[in-house]
Design an enzyme around this catalytic site. Structure first.
Site: not given
Ligand code: OAD
Length: 265
Positions: A124, A166
């Protein structure tokens, strides 16, 4: 649901002897560094407080570039005061242990690199990189040393800095991160897909696994026969079919897991 200590000897042997391994990480891996996730419980994540359309889509940015630029400047400022946590270091350790290890992240915070992981596949983008909104080409940009650190309060009050332009075409700059509706960087995604098809183990750490195409990678790995190991304090859609669902914070679970895997040699 399993604790690290309950991993069967057979599975542990697989984890120790695998040669081709990948890990897919998401915002949860940086949570213990103090960076909010996106879909946190009780609206605590970014998307509980901010509208993703405003801040993570081209139309939203074009509608109010100053607000958009300020939000990413705020997140860059937050990064200056945080450090990698034990989960990032454990993944760097696993990367050094396995002969062929691909770390694929959805995070844009650069904390894996700071913890010593090499060759990280950033699906990303990266908060430190910017590009031209018009030409879509990378632009070398360095935040002025005297730039004020944007805070959440400044965001709310609408104290947004001017958006830099830019040097080539005079168009507005934007962060080089992937917004909703945009393609992932082709080379990064191709590398991730190859790793998913080839790996024997796929660790899925700190991601809700809701955002595609990143969320398709563990599915690909599974179709190609990999063992799927999820690390997350909460259940996700993936938990239903993961071979091992380690339910706990990554900063606790991963160092214990890395010690079990890499500490025996
Ligand atoms: P999310 O915010 O959707 O999910 C975060 C996950 O981390 C959840 O399943 C939580 O349960 C878990 N979590 C929280 N604390 C934790 C810990 N201490 N250890 C392990 N896990 C933990 O984040 P992403 O899955 O990264 O995209 O989201 C995907 C994408 O959605 C991001 O890259 C971003 C967002 O919109 C863009 O900005 C393009």
């Amino acid at each position: 649901m399993t604790q690290v200590d309950d991993i069967s000897p057979k599975t542990l042997e697989k984890l120790r002897t695998a040669r081709r391994v990948m890990a897919l990480t998401g915002a949860g891996v940086s949570a213990e560094s103090g960076i909010p996730t996106f879909r946190g419980a009780d609206g605590a994540g970014f998307w509980g407080r901010y509208d993703p359309h405003d801040l993570a889509s081209r139309a939203g940015y074009e509608g109010n570039p100053q607000r958009g630029w300020a939000w990413y400047a705020m997140r860059r400022a937050q990064l200056r005061s945080v450090e990698p946590n034990p989960a990032h270091y454990a993944l760097a350790r696993l990367g050094a242990y396995y002969p062929d290890f691909t770390l694929v992240t959805q995070n844009v915070d650069g904390l894996h690199e700071r913890a010593g992981s090499r060759d990280v596949v950033e699906l990303h983008g990266n908060l430190d990189h910017v590009k031209c909104l018009m030409e879509d080409a990378p632009v070398a940009y360095k935040e002025p040393a005297d730039a004020p650190a944007i805070t959440e309060e400044m965001m709310e009050r609408g104290e947004w800095p001017e958006v830099p332009r830019c040097p080539g075409c005079g168009g507005l700059l934007r962060p080089d991160v992937v917004w909703f509706g945009e393609m992932l960087p082709a080379i990064a995604f191709a590398r991730a897909e190859v790793a998913a098809q080839d790996c024997q183990i796929c660790f899925v750490v700190g991601t809700s696994a809701e955002v595609y195409p990143a969320a398709s990678l563990p599915e690909t790995a599974r179709r190609h026969g990999a063992l799927i190991v999820e690390v997350n304090p909460e259940a996700t859609d993936l938990s239903r079919w993961a071979d091992l669902s380690l339910r706990g914070p990554a900063g606790v679970v991963l160092p214990a897991l890395a010690e079990m895997i890499a500490g025996h040699v």
